[in-house]
Design a protein around this motif. Structure first.
Motif, PDB file in Angstrom:
ATOM      1  N   ARG A   1      -7.600  -1.189  -2.625  1.00  0.00           N
ATOM      2  CA  ARG A   1      -8.697  -0.421  -1.590  1.00  0.00           C
ATOM      3  C   ARG A   1      -9.247  -1.608  -0.607  1.00  0.00           C
ATOM      4  O   ARG A   1      -9.502  -1.235   0.536  1.00  0.00           O
ATOM      5  CB  ARG A   1      -9.653   0.429  -2.373  1.00  0.00           C
ATOM      6  N   TYR A   2      -9.445  -2.608  -1.339  1.00  0.00           N
ATOM      7  CA  TYR A   2     -10.014  -3.875  -0.651  1.00  0.00           C
ATOM      8  C   TYR A   2      -8.941  -4.160   0.586  1.00  0.00           C
ATOM      9  O   TYR A   2      -9.443  -4.417   1.574  1.00  0.00           O
ATOM     10  CB  TYR A   2     -10.609  -4.893  -1.412  1.00  0.00           C
TER      11      TYR A   2
ATOM     12  N   ARG B   1     -10.822   6.083   0.317  1.00  0.00           N
ATOM     13  CA  ARG B   1     -11.696   4.948   1.038  1.00  0.00           C
ATOM     14  C   ARG B   1     -11.458   3.626   0.625  1.00  0.00           C
ATOM     15  O   ARG B   1     -10.489   3.037  -0.193  1.00  0.00           O
ATOM     16  CB  ARG B   1     -13.233   5.283   0.577  1.00  0.00           C
ATOM     17  N   THR B   2     -11.937   2.839   1.513  1.00  0.00           N
ATOM     18  CA  THR B   2     -11.997   1.512   1.322  1.00  0.00           C
ATOM     19  C   THR B   2     -13.248   0.678   0.467  1.00  0.00           C
ATOM     20  O   THR B   2     -14.140   1.325   0.722  1.00  0.00           O
ATOM     21  CB  THR B   2     -11.649   0.452   2.717  1.00  0.00           C
TER      22      THR B   2
ATOM     23  N   SER C   1     -15.613  -3.098  -0.030  1.00  0.00           N
ATOM     24  CA  SER C   1     -16.007  -4.355   0.948  1.00  0.00           C
ATOM     25  C   SER C   1     -15.570  -5.757   0.104  1.00  0.00           C
ATOM     26  O   SER C   1     -15.691  -6.763   0.500  1.00  0.00           O
ATOM     27  CB  SER C   1     -17.423  -4.402   1.288  1.00  0.00           C
TER      28      SER C   1
ATOM     29  N   ARG D   1      -8.837  -1.243  -7.173  1.00  0.00           N
ATOM     30  CA  ARG D   1     -10.178  -1.594  -6.280  1.00  0.00           C
ATOM     31  C   ARG D   1      -9.411  -2.682  -5.267  1.00  0.00           C
ATOM     32  O   ARG D   1      -9.837  -2.690  -4.213  1.00  0.00           O
ATOM     33  CB  ARG D   1     -11.226  -1.812  -7.059  1.00  0.00           C
TER      34      ARG D   1
ATOM     35  N   LEU E   1       0.871  -1.283  -0.088  1.00  0.00           N
ATOM     36  CA  LEU E   1      -0.195  -0.132   0.052  1.00  0.00           C
ATOM     37  C   LEU E   1       0.752   1.310   0.018  1.00  0.00           C
ATOM     38  O   LEU E   1       0.621   2.292  -0.739  1.00  0.00           O
ATOM     39  CB  LEU E   1      -1.095   0.023   1.148  1.00  0.00           C
TER      40      LEU E   1
ATOM     41  N   LYS F   1      -6.757  -2.403   1.748  1.00  0.00           N
ATOM     42  CA  LYS F   1      -6.417  -1.727   2.844  1.00  0.00           C
ATOM     43  C   LYS F   1      -7.571  -1.611   3.960  1.00  0.00           C
ATOM     44  O   LYS F   1      -7.071  -1.544   5.205  1.00  0.00           O
ATOM     45  CB  LYS F   1      -6.627  -0.031   2.364  1.00  0.00           C
ATOM     46  N   GLY F   2      -8.739  -2.157   3.689  1.00  0.00           N
ATOM     47  CA  GLY F   2      -9.624  -2.596   4.859  1.00  0.00           C
ATOM     48  C   GLY F   2      -9.609  -3.700   5.541  1.00  0.00           C
ATOM     49  O   GLY F   2     -10.434  -4.203   6.401  1.00  0.00           O
ATOM     50  N   THR F   3      -8.717  -4.727   4.794  1.00  0.00           N
ATOM     51  CA  THR F   3      -8.712  -6.016   5.451  1.00  0.00           C
ATOM     52  C   THR F   3      -7.096  -6.502   5.655  1.00  0.00           C
ATOM     53  O   THR F   3      -7.088  -7.661   5.169  1.00  0.00           O
ATOM     54  CB  THR F   3      -9.273  -7.024   4.209  1.00  0.00           C
TER      55      THR F   3
END
Length: 301
Positions: free
Chosen positions: A174-175, A106-107, A109, A171, A97, A177-179
């Motif tokens: 970004r996924y 933003r992230t 799902s 994308r 990242l 980053k949230g996981t």
């Protein structure tokens, strides 16, 4: 490697019949497992005294250092506890990242939208940067099966990639980053039934109309193997696409069954789960007529 193998033979370690980098030593009810990767060695035993004895023998024969309990190996973070083993690549994910500047924003799902359209009609992007992102993400699939399909789909367009391809790759980042902390957990269990799941689409990508198929294999509740791949030729029916997927799943399960024999795990029957009725009927039909003769010749190995 040759000198090491000869030394193991002197120590009465038996080389695996399937994996030439695996050596097994048995003493009564206990066993010692030694796995070699280039100049790294992982070993473990059902009895701690076997580990200590093996460490002492190796240090007496070779110039090497004992790193202690396995915590980090080839970019994989390994955490061992009473409940089981947790494997992740969170450190590597954070480095990715930061490397590609996806720390802000933003992230999402999911790694890929269900209605995504990856085509060749949009503007071209930097090919070198795109390939670097794909290569980095592919290594991450060692502990992240949830992103495998999306990455393999984007990897098909490494020659002259377009903006739509780059958007799909970003994308995935970004996924991630949230996981970041996602990984694989292998619970401690004494029962390990081997089973496989296979699935396939049918000519979903409009550019070449080749099917994408994949499978995953479980030992009990533990996911141990997975893949996603584009078929080499065009399938003429949904049943053929699904049947080829099941055949590839079968080859992997047969290899795993033979490998588990080296770990003294004897498995009689291995189920494959498939959601296509035609595929199941063809598999159960012992007499094949002319319309499925090509399936019998190519896949009934």
């Amino acid at each position: 490697m040759i000198d090491l193998a000869l030394f193991f033979c002197k120590m009465v370690l038996q080389e695996s019949k399937v994996d030439t980098t695996l050596f097994v030593f048995e003493k009564g009810q206990d066993c010692l497992l030694v796995q070699i990767y280039v100049d790294d060695i992982i070993f473990g035993a059902t009895n701690e005294s076997l580990c200590k004895k093996f460490s002492k023998l190796m240090q007496g024969e070779f110039e090497m250092s004992i790193m202690g309990e396995l915590n980090f190996f080839l970019g994989l973070q390994i955490k061992q506890c009473q409940e089981g083993i947790y494997i992740s690549q969170s450190k590597y994910t954070k480095e990715l990242l930061n490397k590609f500047g996806i720390e802000e924003g933003r992230t999402v799902s999911t790694p890929m939208a269900t209605n995504v359209k990856i085509d060749k009609d949009s503007k071209s992007v930097d090919e070198s940067n795109y390939r670097g992102m794909i290569g980095s993400l592919l290594y991450l699939t060692a502990s992240r099966p949830d992103i495998l399909h999306a990455i393999c789909l984007c990897a098909r367009f490494q020659r002259n990639p377009k903006e739509s391809h780059m958007s799909a790759v970003k994308r995935i980042f970004r996924y991630l980053k949230g996981t970041i902390q996602y990984g694989l957990f292998y619970p401690k269990n004494e029962n390990f039934p081997l089973k496989g799941y296979s699935d396939s689409d049918y000519a979903e990508i409009i550019d070449y109309r080749k099917s994408t198929f994949g499978s995953c294999q479980f030992l009990g509740d533990c996911l141990v193997s997975w893949f996603s791949k584009k078929k080499n030729c065009v399938s003429l029916s949904t049943a053929e696409a699904e049947y080829i997927s099941a055949a590839f799943c079968c080859t992997q399960l047969l290899w795993m069954k033979q490998t588990l024999a080296d770990y003294k795990c004897s498995i009689e029957s291995v189920p494959i789960f498939c959601d296509n009725i035609s595929t199941i009927n063809i598999a159960q039909n012992t007499v094949h007529h002319n319309r499925t003769k090509h399936i019998e010749i190519q896949h009934h190995f």
